[in-house]
Design a protein around this motif. Structure first.
Motif, short mmCIF file in Angstrom:
data_model
loop_
_atom_site.label_atom_id
_atom_site.label_comp_id
_atom_site.label_asym_id
_atom_site.label_seq_id
_atom_site.Cartn_x
_atom_site.Cartn_y
_atom_site.Cartn_z
N ARG A 67 -5.54 -10.49 -12.16
CA ARG A 67 -5.68 -9.57 -11.03
C ARG A 67 -4.34 -8.93 -10.64
NH1 ARG A 67 -9.94 -12.82 -7.04
NH2 ARG A 67 -11.57 -13.08 -8.62
N LYS A 68 -3.57 -8.56 -11.64
CA LYS A 68 -2.28 -7.93 -11.41
C LYS A 68 -2.38 -6.42 -11.60
CE LYS A 68 0.35 -12.05 -12.64
NZ LYS A 68 1.30 -12.68 -13.59
N VAL A 69 -3.50 -5.86 -11.20
CA VAL A 69 -3.71 -4.42 -11.26
C VAL A 69 -4.34 -3.96 -9.96
CG1 VAL A 69 -3.95 -4.25 -13.78
CG2 VAL A 69 -5.94 -4.84 -12.39
N ASP A 70 -4.18 -2.69 -9.65
CA ASP A 70 -4.85 -2.10 -8.49
C ASP A 70 -6.23 -1.61 -8.93
OD1 ASP A 70 -2.57 -2.42 -6.83
OD2 ASP A 70 -1.68 -0.64 -7.74
N SER A 71 -7.12 -1.42 -7.98
CA SER A 71 -8.46 -0.98 -8.36
C SER A 71 -9.13 -0.19 -7.24
CB SER A 71 -9.35 -2.18 -8.73
OG SER A 71 -9.57 -3.01 -7.60
N THR A 72 -10.03 0.66 -7.64
CA THR A 72 -10.92 1.36 -6.72
C THR A 72 -12.32 1.24 -7.30
OG1 THR A 72 -10.68 3.51 -7.85
CG2 THR A 72 -9.14 3.01 -6.06
N TYR A 88 -9.43 0.41 -12.84
CA TYR A 88 -8.23 -0.41 -12.72
C TYR A 88 -7.00 0.41 -13.08
CZ TYR A 88 -11.62 -4.26 -12.79
OH TYR A 88 -12.66 -5.09 -12.51
N PHE A 89 -5.93 0.23 -12.29
CA PHE A 89 -4.71 1.00 -12.48
C PHE A 89 -3.50 0.08 -12.57
CE2 PHE A 89 -7.75 3.58 -10.21
CZ PHE A 89 -7.67 4.82 -10.82
N GLN A 90 -2.57 0.43 -13.46
CA GLN A 90 -1.28 -0.23 -13.51
C GLN A 90 -0.21 0.84 -13.32
OE1 GLN A 90 -0.08 -2.03 -17.19
NE2 GLN A 90 1.64 -3.11 -16.25
N ASP A 91 0.61 0.65 -12.30
CA ASP A 91 1.63 1.64 -11.95
C ASP A 91 1.01 3.03 -11.82
OD1 ASP A 91 3.48 -0.38 -12.01
OD2 ASP A 91 4.21 0.09 -14.02
N LYS A 92 -0.15 3.08 -11.16
CA LYS A 92 -0.88 4.31 -10.86
C LYS A 92 -1.47 5.01 -12.09
CE LYS A 92 1.78 5.23 -6.64
NZ LYS A 92 2.59 6.21 -5.88
N ARG A 207 -15.63 7.69 -2.93
CA ARG A 207 -15.49 6.46 -2.15
C ARG A 207 -16.83 6.02 -1.55
NH1 ARG A 207 -11.93 6.70 -4.81
NH2 ARG A 207 -9.70 6.60 -4.43
#
Length: 213
Positions: A67-72, A88-92, A207
């Motif tokens: 879970r070391k990624v951002d997510s929407t 899922y995003f890593q460094d945007k 969203r």
């Protein structure tokens, strides 16, 4: 009452499948387990070979598991299909996309697209059809999940190698370990997957819930 029971059954199927999908990321692509150094860094080189795909898949999968990624995410409800999309995003930068949906007909599907430099390089898909199994009681019925997994390797937007695995899991236990079942190489066909992926990208900034992809 019938509608309520159908809705409740679907809700239970979705909840159960989501729990199962949490463990799917622990499965390796074609049983490849790679120990990586500096797995939190995005590499600048492109994916050029099958070996690159396996390495990059393992790196991204490590990030998803930890879970070391951002997510929407957004949900969709299309006819009898209820789904959830997670980006899922890593460094945007987009790193992976997961599309899960369930239908009233005891069917569910989960597809994860692994992305690098805005290109999909690996797809993992599993489809499940569940039915009531022999045995059990009306109060505690037994079920059987028939599962089909697909692993698709992609280079330069073209599928270069595809595998399939089929197995069943029974609620009463005594199941064969899916990891021990070999993959069978099959003819590649990714048109449907990529069409869905493009529809997801068109809705990536949503969203609120939508009707259909």
């Amino acid at each position: 009452m019938k509608i309520t029971l159908i809705s409740l059954s679907l809700l239970l199927a979705i909840s159960c499948k989501k729990e199962k999908s949490k463990t799917l990321q622990n499965k390796s692509s074609d049983n490849d387990t790679v120990t990586l150094k500096n797995d939190l860094k995005i590499q600048n080189d492109s994916v050029k070979t099958i070996a690159d795909i396996k390495t990059e898949y393992a790196r991204l999968n490590n990030l998803l598991i930890s879970r070391k990624v951002d997510s929407t995410k957004f949900n969709y409800n299309c006819d009898e299909k209820e789904g959830e999309v997670i980006l899922y995003f890593q460094d945007k930068k987009l790193a992976a996309v997961k599309d899960f949906y369930a239908e009233h007909s005891h069917f569910s599907s989960s597809t994860t697209y692994f992305v690098k430099n805005d290109q999909v390089f690996f797809i993992f898909n599993d489809e499940t059809v569940w039915n009531f199994d022999d045995g059990g009681t009306p109060e505690k019925p037994e079920t059987k999940d028939d599962i089909k997994e697909k692993r698709i390797y992609i280079l330069n937007n073209k599928a270069v190698q595809c595998f399939e695995k089929n197995y069943s899991l029974r609620s009463k236990g005594n199941n064969t370990n899916p990891e021990s079942i070999p993959n069978k190489e099959i003819k590649c066909d990714i048109d449907g997957f990529m069409k869905t992926y493009q529809l997801i990208l068109k809705n990536r900034n949503k969203r609120d819930d939508i009707k259909c992809l």
